[in-house]
Design a protein around this motif. Sequence first.
Motif, short mmCIF file in Angstrom:
data_model
loop_
_atom_site.label_atom_id
_atom_site.label_comp_id
_atom_site.label_asym_id
_atom_site.label_seq_id
_atom_site.Cartn_x
_atom_site.Cartn_y
_atom_site.Cartn_z
N LYS A 71 3.75 11.89 -0.80
CA LYS A 71 3.42 12.56 -2.07
C LYS A 71 4.39 12.10 -3.17
O LYS A 71 3.99 11.80 -4.29
CB LYS A 71 3.54 14.08 -1.85
N ASN A 72 5.67 12.01 -2.81
CA ASN A 72 6.69 11.59 -3.78
C ASN A 72 6.46 10.15 -4.24
O ASN A 72 6.57 9.83 -5.44
CB ASN A 72 8.09 11.77 -3.18
N VAL A 73 6.10 9.27 -3.31
CA VAL A 73 5.83 7.86 -3.65
C VAL A 73 4.68 7.81 -4.67
O VAL A 73 4.75 7.13 -5.70
CB VAL A 73 5.48 7.05 -2.37
N ARG A 74 3.60 8.58 -4.39
CA ARG A 74 2.42 8.56 -5.28
C ARG A 74 2.73 9.17 -6.63
O ARG A 74 2.31 8.65 -7.67
CB ARG A 74 1.27 9.32 -4.62
N GLU A 75 3.48 10.28 -6.63
CA GLU A 75 3.81 10.94 -7.90
C GLU A 75 4.65 10.01 -8.77
O GLU A 75 4.42 9.90 -9.97
CB GLU A 75 4.62 12.21 -7.64
N ARG A 76 5.63 9.35 -8.14
CA ARG A 76 6.50 8.47 -8.93
C ARG A 76 5.72 7.30 -9.49
O ARG A 76 5.90 6.92 -10.65
CB ARG A 76 7.69 8.01 -8.09
N ASP A 77 4.81 6.73 -8.69
CA ASP A 77 3.97 5.64 -9.20
C ASP A 77 3.21 6.10 -10.44
O ASP A 77 3.11 5.39 -11.42
CB ASP A 77 2.89 5.25 -8.18
N TYR A 78 2.64 7.32 -10.34
CA TYR A 78 1.82 7.81 -11.44
C TYR A 78 2.67 7.97 -12.71
O TYR A 78 2.33 7.45 -13.77
CB TYR A 78 1.14 9.14 -11.07
N ILE A 79 3.80 8.67 -12.57
CA ILE A 79 4.64 8.92 -13.75
C ILE A 79 5.19 7.59 -14.29
O ILE A 79 5.17 7.34 -15.49
CB ILE A 79 5.81 9.89 -13.45
N ASP A 80 5.66 6.71 -13.39
CA ASP A 80 6.24 5.44 -13.83
C ASP A 80 5.22 4.58 -14.59
O ASP A 80 5.58 3.88 -15.53
CB ASP A 80 6.77 4.62 -12.62
N SER A 81 3.94 4.64 -14.16
CA SER A 81 2.94 3.79 -14.82
C SER A 81 2.32 4.43 -16.05
O SER A 81 1.66 3.73 -16.83
CB SER A 81 1.79 3.46 -13.87
N HIS A 82 2.48 5.75 -16.22
CA HIS A 82 1.82 6.41 -17.33
C HIS A 82 2.76 6.89 -18.43
O HIS A 82 2.31 7.47 -19.41
CB HIS A 82 0.98 7.59 -16.84
N ARG A 83 4.07 6.67 -18.27
CA ARG A 83 4.98 7.15 -19.31
C ARG A 83 4.81 6.32 -20.58
O ARG A 83 4.32 5.18 -20.52
CB ARG A 83 6.43 7.12 -18.81
N GLU A 84 5.29 6.92 -21.70
CA GLU A 84 5.09 6.25 -22.99
C GLU A 84 6.02 5.05 -23.17
O GLU A 84 5.63 4.00 -23.67
CB GLU A 84 5.36 7.23 -24.12
N SER A 114 0.84 -1.20 0.00
CA SER A 114 0.00 0.00 0.00
C SER A 114 0.88 1.27 0.00
O SER A 114 2.04 1.22 0.44
CB SER A 114 -0.90 0.01 1.23
N ASP A 115 0.31 2.39 -0.49
CA ASP A 115 1.07 3.66 -0.58
C ASP A 115 1.65 4.05 0.78
O ASP A 115 2.80 4.45 0.90
CB ASP A 115 0.16 4.83 -0.99
N GLU A 116 0.78 3.93 1.82
CA GLU A 116 1.19 4.39 3.16
C GLU A 116 2.32 3.53 3.72
O GLU A 116 3.28 4.04 4.30
CB GLU A 116 0.00 4.38 4.13
N VAL A 117 2.19 2.22 3.54
CA VAL A 117 3.25 1.32 4.03
C VAL A 117 4.57 1.66 3.33
O VAL A 117 5.63 1.75 3.96
CB VAL A 117 2.86 -0.17 3.78
N ARG A 118 4.49 1.91 2.04
CA ARG A 118 5.72 2.20 1.28
C ARG A 118 6.33 3.54 1.70
O ARG A 118 7.54 3.67 1.83
CB ARG A 118 5.43 2.18 -0.22
N ALA A 119 5.46 4.54 1.94
CA ALA A 119 5.98 5.85 2.37
C ALA A 119 6.64 5.74 3.74
O ALA A 119 7.69 6.33 3.97
CB ALA A 119 4.85 6.87 2.40
N HIS A 120 6.05 4.94 4.64
CA HIS A 120 6.66 4.75 5.96
C HIS A 120 8.03 4.09 5.84
O HIS A 120 8.97 4.47 6.53
CB HIS A 120 5.75 3.90 6.87
N ARG A 121 8.12 3.11 4.95
CA ARG A 121 9.40 2.42 4.77
C ARG A 121 10.46 3.39 4.26
O ARG A 121 11.59 3.41 4.76
CB ARG A 121 9.25 1.26 3.78
N ARG A 122 10.11 4.19 3.26
CA ARG A 122 11.08 5.13 2.70
C ARG A 122 11.47 6.19 3.74
O ARG A 122 12.63 6.55 3.88
CB ARG A 122 10.49 5.76 1.42
#
Length: 229
Positions: A178-191, A152-160
Motif C-alpha cells: 500500500k505504501n509503495v502504491r501511495e508513494r508512486d501516486y503522490i510522487d507522480s501527481h505532485r505539482e 511491477s508494484d508487487e516486485v517492488r513491495a517484496h523487495r522493500r
Amino acid sequence: MKKIIIAIDGHSSCGKSTMAKSLASKIGYTYIDTGAMYRAVTLYALRRGFIQGDSIDEESLRQEMPQIRISFGKDVDGVQYTILNGENVESEIRGMEVSSKVSPISAIGFVREAMTAEQKLMGNGGAVIMDGRDIGTTVFPDAALKIFVTASDEVRAHRRYDEMVQKGQNPVYEDVLKNVRERDYIDSHREVSPLRKADDAIILDNSYMTIPEQDEWLMNQYIKAVSEK
Ligand code: DC
C-alpha cells in the motif's frame, strides 16, 4: 576519462540505490541518495512535532529549514549512512513512520528548492551518480546519462519487505505494498517536479532481472555514455 553526471530516477523500491552504489564503487564516483535527504527532512519534521496525522505545519518547517543540515558519512566497511545535524539517522529514516510521511513532505515547494540547491552543489564537479525522482528532469537536466528505472508494484513491495525484515523490522506485506502504491501516486501527481521520465532517459524495467544482470546493464550504459562524449 571524462567525468560525467549519472542521473538515476524511477519509482520507489525498484533497486535504484543498489545499482547506483554498485556502479559508483566500481568506477570511483560519489553516490548521492537524494531520497535519503527527503527522508531526513521528514524525520526532522516528525521529531519537532510538525506532522500530526495528515496535517503538516508548513510554516514552522519553513522557518527551521536553514537549521536542517544533511550530509553523508561512510562506516569502516565503506557503507554510506545519512547524517542529520550531526547524528547518524540511517536506520530511523528507513522505517515505516518516515516512509509513510516522506511523500507529502517532498511535495512541498520550499523543501524541494532547498534540497535541489544542495544536490546541485554536491554534483557540481561531476563524477557523481545521483538517484531520486527528478534528477534527470530538474536537478541535472544536462546529465550525460539518464536512466529511468521501474518494476511491477508487487516486485517492488517484496523487495522493500525483504529489506525491512533483514534490518530486524517486522513489516506487514500488505502495508508495504500500500505504501509503495501511495508513494508512486503522490510522487507522480505532485505539482512541483513530479516523478516523470526525462525525454532523453533510457528505461530499465528490472522486474525479472537479477542484481548482477542489472549491474552489467548499467555498466554498459556508462561505457557507452563516456565513449560518446
Ligand atoms: O528513494 P526513496 O524511496 O528513499 O525516496 C523517498 C521519498 O522521497 C519518495 O517517496 C519521493 C521523495 N523523493 C523525491 O521527491 N525526489 C527525489 N529526488 C528523491 C526522493
